[in-house]
Scaffold this active site. Sequence first.
Site, mmCIF file in Angstrom:
data_model
loop_
_atom_site.group_PDB
_atom_site.id
_atom_site.type_symbol
_atom_site.label_atom_id
_atom_site.label_comp_id
_atom_site.label_asym_id
_atom_site.label_seq_id
_atom_site.Cartn_x
_atom_site.Cartn_y
_atom_site.Cartn_z
ATOM 1 N N GLU A 248 0.842 -1.201 0.000
ATOM 2 C CA GLU A 248 0.000 0.000 0.000
ATOM 3 C C GLU A 248 0.868 1.238 0.000
ATOM 4 O OE1 GLU A 248 -2.540 -0.763 3.425
ATOM 5 O OE2 GLU A 248 -1.235 0.402 4.710
ATOM 6 N N HIS A 290 -4.604 2.750 7.631
ATOM 7 C CA HIS A 290 -3.519 2.293 8.499
ATOM 8 C C HIS A 290 -2.586 3.430 8.871
ATOM 9 C CE1 HIS A 290 -4.066 -1.897 6.579
ATOM 10 N NE2 HIS A 290 -4.776 -1.770 7.675
#
Length: 633
Positions: A248, A290
């Site tokens: 990511e 996150h």
Amino acid sequence: MIINKQSAEAGTIDAAFAGGVLFRRDTQAIFWNNHQTAVQRMLDYDTLIGRDLPSVAAIVSATGSSRFGKFFFGSSEILIPIYKSSAEAVAEHTGADVLLNFASFRRAYRITDEALGIPGIRTIMITAEGIPERHARALKLRAGELGKLIIGPATVGAITPGAFKIANTGGTIENIIASKLHRAGSCGLVTRSGGLFNELAHTIALNADGISEGVAIGGDRFAASGFVEHLLRMQANPAVKYLLMLGEVGGSEEYRVIEAVRDGRLSKPVIGWCIGTIASHFSTGVQFGHAGASANDDAEMANTKNEAMRAAGIHVPRSFNDLPEIINGVHSELHAEGIIGDITEPVVTSLPEDCQTALDSGRVRKRTHFTCTISDDRGEEATYAGYPISAVATPDTGFGICDVITLLWFKRRYPKWATDFLETVIKTVADHGPAVSGAHNARVTARAGKDIISALVTGLLTIGPRFGGAIDGAARYFKLGADQNMAADEFIDHMSERGVLIPGIGHRIKSKKNPDLRVEGLKHYAETHFPATPLLDYALQVERRTTRKKDNLILNVDGVVGVLMVDMWHGLGYAEEEIDRFIDSGTLNAFFVLGRSIGFIGHILDEKRLGMPMYRHPFNDILYDVPLKRDEP
Ligand code: ACO
Ligand code: LMR
């Protein structure tokens, strides 16, 4: 097992993970924190895949008081021991080499650090988010030096399908089956997020043959084991035929993978994608879900990383939507080359349904062992005969204590004349001084150092046919006499022929000359407020005869309460059988028990307050008439 410093820093796989295998079918874990649902999910997974050995060997709960937790293992119940510390748990369960650290972020570091020092533990998974990065780094370094592996922090865990699954990895059993996580496939999957892990496991199941092993490394900026460590381990695992990494935006983990592909350490086909490509459309940095999902510079942008992966020969789709196609392509190629074989789908063991779930859904029915018709505590608020407690508890509700009593004892609210009578009874019988049987017993027990409940119970145990417990008997016999139209003399003879003292007649100290004013008060209340008092009138006729014999054979307090209760119930419209049932079940004595408990407790508290010593009855108050020992002939 110590490995060299260089490999420790790089997080290279220790010999303990030889063959790259993370978990086996006999792997067992110590579960730190008593998370019953997560533990049960692991055991349900065991059942699904037909494991003989529960995957959770023990639970650690530093604060709980239970020593065992009850869980289902298939259709049986098993006990899993609960320990106060990881060290204790490992000492008892030497076969368990995984610690699942479900402690909060405040304790997770200390618990992991402690577990690293326990020789038997080789893998630790940390679920807590927000562990300071310097702590995560320190843990990684120490784990590397010790040849141990830490997965997380901030992770859902990992799975080796068909062997062992950490806690909630893979989601529900239905999802696990749909994603073919109940048996081994051929893909090695690494992601950051647990949610996307499940999503991709499903995609791989639909477009290939499922996964051989999967790890979610966690969403914090610093993962104690990164993509490359896991991919290198999977490279060494012959069961893993190709690799899939879902990176990511943010961080540089993916470049370490690119390096490993370039220098040949990763030779199995690698599929890669970094999510968060949308970030490049914003002019300022975007923080995704996150903690680590935010790009600090261009190299950390998802697009840049995807380009770099593509340039290194990693299979990178044009967009996330094209990922299934790429997976299918890589899998088909390896299958065509004979590297991946066909999988015979195992028969899926169906999990026994939880009895409560089946009941709730109406699929099964079950006989109950108890019936309750007075109160119900299942809703938001418990009810007394349908009335929520809040509707009767406070003064503004207009409900008094006797309204609550009649709701719970008779399942209806009585009119005020009746509840006022009951309240008068309770207040009237609350106490009669320290000398009466029950109060004396309660005081003696309290002075013997016993607790309030024991002392109260000894007092209550004296209530019976002679003391306070003659109310039901009085009601029964006077009602019998009246129902059978016996004249007072006839009734007295009837009782005397049967050798039964008339319950409710007679008193130790009260008499015609020294009337019991409690009796007078109750009679007066009834004469003023009751619709009629036929049984009281009958009992008074009897009293006129008995007091002719002896002055103390008055209608006593038990007697007057007994007959007036019957008159009250008649006034309330109860049928004879219902009144007889009340009498037979001891309902009337219950009013004495209730009222006199107030007095007994008062006497016990009085003794405690006074701190009186243990009571011993004086010799001179006992007539000793013991036979002398006789010489045997
Ligand atoms: N019915 C018929 N006759 C009686 C009754 C009675 N309830 N009570 C006593 N007698 C008789 C006795 O048999 C005795 O007869 P006798 O002289 O021919 O032998 C005579 O009356 C005298 O009895 P006492 O010795 O004065 O009565 P005592 O004081 O021993 O007993 C007691 C009092 C225990 C209350 C007794 O009357 C009795 O057992 N009554 C029935 C039970 C009862 O109502 N208990 C509740 C009392 S109130 C309370 O505890 C809150
Ligand atoms: C009581 O209420 O306890 C009594 O009537 C008994 C007694 O002996 O006084």
